[in-house]
Design an enzyme around this catalytic site. Structure first.
Site, PDB file in Angstrom:
ATOM      1  N   GLY A 244       1.017  29.609  19.379  1.00 49.52           N
ATOM      2  CA  GLY A 244       0.426  28.825  18.285  1.00 49.52           C
ATOM      3  C   GLY A 244       1.623  28.029  17.520  1.00 49.52           C
ATOM      4  O   GLY A 244       2.839  28.197  17.285  1.00 49.52           O
TER       5      GLY A 244
ATOM      6  N   LYS B 264      -9.282  34.085  -0.620  1.00 46.00           N
ATOM      7  CA  LYS B 264      -9.153  32.986   0.555  1.00 46.00           C
ATOM      8  C   LYS B 264     -10.432  32.178   0.618  1.00 46.00           C
ATOM      9  O   LYS B 264     -11.419  32.537   0.179  1.00 46.00           O
ATOM     10  CB  LYS B 264      -9.105  33.980   1.879  1.00 46.00           C
ATOM     11  CG  LYS B 264      -8.558  33.315   3.021  1.00 46.00           C
ATOM     12  CD  LYS B 264      -6.723  33.188   2.732  1.00 46.00           C
ATOM     13  CE  LYS B 264      -6.161  32.632   4.065  1.00 46.00           C
ATOM     14  NZ  LYS B 264      -4.567  32.716   3.621  1.00 46.00           N
TER      15      LYS B 264
ATOM     16  N   SER C 123       4.803  29.399  -2.997  1.00 47.87           N
ATOM     17  CA  SER C 123       3.465  29.009  -3.590  1.00 47.87           C
ATOM     18  C   SER C 123       3.620  29.569  -5.005  1.00 47.87           C
ATOM     19  O   SER C 123       3.291  28.796  -6.158  1.00 47.87           O
ATOM     20  CB  SER C 123       2.072  29.362  -2.889  1.00 47.87           C
ATOM     21  OG  SER C 123       1.839  28.649  -1.813  1.00 47.87           O
TER      22      SER C 123
END
Length: 437
Positions: free
Chosen positions: A239, A113, A371
Site C-alpha cells: 500500500g 466510521k 486527531s
C-alpha cells in the site's frame, strides 16, 4: 488520501473478525451474555442517500453510511472512506475497531466510521466536493464536537475535510472547526497529523524490534548514507498511499531500514538494495503507477506479502493475509498499519510460526491520538509545534505497547488478545460507571 490498495476476497468479513475477538475476550473476562451482546452491536447506524449533480448535468445518487459504535467514553470518533466496494459490514467493523483503539489508548472518545460508495478516481474535483458537502448536510444532526467527529481515511484527505468542516459551519451558522480533524493547517489542523498513523506505527515497531532482537538504528534528520557498517533491516510496505508512503519514508530516514518492496493497487516493485521513497513517489505521481520504476523488479501484491523480510507492513485494506497465504509469510514482524489486514485464520498460522504481530488497534493508533490532540488544540484555540506533537505521541504509544506486551507475556496470550482485553476492560468500566450495565 489514506491508501491505494488491492481488495482481497475473504469469506470472513471485518465485522465478523472483530466480533470473534470480542467474544473470545468476553469469555476470559467472564462477561455476562447481555454485556457481550451489547459490545458486539453498534449503538447507532445512519444510512443516507446523497444526490449529486455531476459535471454532465445528470443527478447521481450515492449511498453513504455512518456507524457510531459506542460512546461510553465520550463522543465518537472515526474516519470517512470513499470506495466503490464500501459496505455496511466493513464500516461496522471499522467503527468497532475505533472504539477499541480509543479505549486502549485511554482517549475520552468512542468509536465511529463512515463511508460513501463511490469511485473517487473517476470523479472530478467539483463532483467530489459537491458529494462531500452533501454527505455532511445529510449527517448534520448526527455529528458535532460533542457527538461524533469525522476524519480522513481511505481516498479522503485534508482538502476534503476542509470542505466538510466548512459545510458544517455553514449549516450551523457559526465556526466549529473542531467538528472535523485531519483538516488543513489553515483551518486548525494539527502539525504532524498527516504522518501520525505511520509515525505512531513505527514507535510500536521500534519497541517490537527490541523484543525480537532486531537492531533498528534510530536517527534524527536525513541519514548519512556512508553509515552502513551494519546490515540494515529489510522492510516491505503493501500500500503506497499516505500511510504507506510515510511508513516507507520514516522507516528509511528515521530508522535506517532498507525499503525493499512497495506496492499499490496496480502492482509492486522490489529491489534488495532498497528504494528511496521520495523518488518512488515522484515517479508514481508522474506515471500513475509504481511499475517500471528504474532499477526495480515487478512483483504482485501477493508476492510482496510473502517476501523474506524482517518487517512486513500491510498499509492498505483489510484481509490481505489469510489462511491461504499466511503459511508463506516469512517476516519476523507483521505490523498492522492498516485496519484488519490479517484474518483470524491467518493470525493462527502466523502465531504458529512465531511471527510477532502488532495488532491494528495498537499499531495504527497514532492517527486517532493526534486527531484527539487536534481537537484539544481547537477547543483551546491553541497550536502545538510538530516536535511537541510527536513527543507526546511517542510517549503514549510506547507506554501502551509495553503495557500490552507485558499483559501478553503474563497471561501467555497473543498481542491482539491482550490489546482487546485491555480495551474492553476500559470500555466496560466506562459503561458501568454510566449505569449502562
Amino acid at each position: 488520501m489514506d491508501e491505494d490498495h488491492d481488495i482481497f476476497s475473504a469469506e470472513e468479513n471485518l465485522y465478523d473478525s472483530v466480533r470473534k475477538n470480542i467474544c473470545t475476550c468476553a469469555v476470559d473476562m467472564e462477561l455476562t451474555a447481555d454485556i457481550e451482546e451489547l459490545l458486539k452491536k453498534p449503538m447507532r447506524e445512519i444510512h443516507v442517500s446523497i444526490p449529486v449533480r455531476m459535471d454532465n448535468g445528470t443527478i447521481k445518487t450515492f449511498q453513504g453510511f455512518r456507524v457510531q459504535y459506542n460512546n461510553a467514553r465520550g463522543p465518537t470518533k472515526g474516519g470517512i472512506r470513499y470506495h466503490p466496494d464500501e459496505n455496511a459490514d466493513t464500516i461496522r467493523g471499522l467503527a468497532a475497531i475505533m472504539a477499541m483503539k480509543c479505549a486502549l489508548n485511554e482517549l475520552p472518545l468512542g468509536g465511529a466510521k463512515g463511508g460513501i460508495v463511490c469511485n473517487p478516481k473517476k470523479m472530478s474535483d467539483g463532483e467530489t466536493e459537491r458529494m462531500s458537502r452533501a454527505y455532511i448536510q445529510a449527517l448534520g444532526p448526527f455529528i458535532g464536537p460533542d457527538i461524533d467527529i469525522p476524519a480522513p481515511d481511505v481516498y479522503t484527505d485534508s482538502r476534503i475535510m476542509g470542505w466538510m468542516a466548512d459545510e458544517y459551519c455553514k449549516c450551523r451558522g457559526s465556526s466549529h472547526f473542531e467538528v472535523i480533524t485531519g483538516k488543513p493547517l489553515s483551518l486548525g489542523g494539527s502539525e504532524g497529523r498527516s504522518t501520525s498513523t505511520a509515525r505512531g506505527g513505527w514507535f510500536t515497531v521500534r519497541e517490537a524490534a527490541k523484543e525480537m532482537g532486531l537492531e533498528l538504528h534510530e536517527v534524527s534528520g536525513h541519514l548519512n548514507e556512508n553509515n552502513s557498517g551494519r546490515k540494515k533491516p529489510s522492510v516491505a510496505v503493501q500500500g503506497f498511499g499516505n500511510v504507506g508512503y510515510n511508513a516507507a519514508l520514516i522507516g528509511k530516514e528515521s530508522y535506517d531500514c532498507r525499503i525493499v518492496a512497495l506496492s499499490d493497487s496496480r502492482g509492486g516493485i522490489y529491489n534488495e538494495e532498497g528504494f528511496d521513497p521520495r523518488s518512488v513517489m515522484k515517479y508514481k505521481k508522474e506515471n500513475k503507477t509504481l511499475t517500471g520504476y528504474p532499477g526495480s523488479e515487478s512483483i504482485t501484491n501477493k508476492e510482496l506479502l510473502e517476501l523474506d523480510v524482517d518487517i512486513m507492513i500491510p498499509a492498505a485494506l483489510e484481509h490481505v493475509i489469510t489462511d491461504e497465504n499466511a503459511g508463506n509469510v516469512k517476516a519476523k514482524i507483521v505490523a498492522e498499519f492498516a485496519n484488519g489486514p490479517v484474518t483470524t485464520g491467518g493470525e493462527e498460522i502466523l502465531l504458529g510460526k512465531n511471527i510477532h504481530i502488532i495488532p491494528d488497534i495498537l499499531c495504527n493508533g497514532g492517527g486517532v491520538i493526534v486527531s484527539y490532540y487536534e481537537m484539544v488544540q481547537n477547543l483551546n484555540m491553541d497550536h502545538w509545534d510538530e516536535d511537541y506533537v510527536n513527543k507526546r505521541l511517542d510517549g503514549k504509544m510506547t507506554r501502551t505497547y509495553n503495557k500490552v506486551l507485558a499483559s501478553s507475556k503474563l497471561h501467555s496470550i497473543s498481542m491482539r488478545k491482550a490489546s482487546y482485553t485491555m480495551a474492553l476492560n476500559k470500555l466496560v468500566e466506562s459503561m458501568a460507571a454510566r449505569g449502562w450495565i
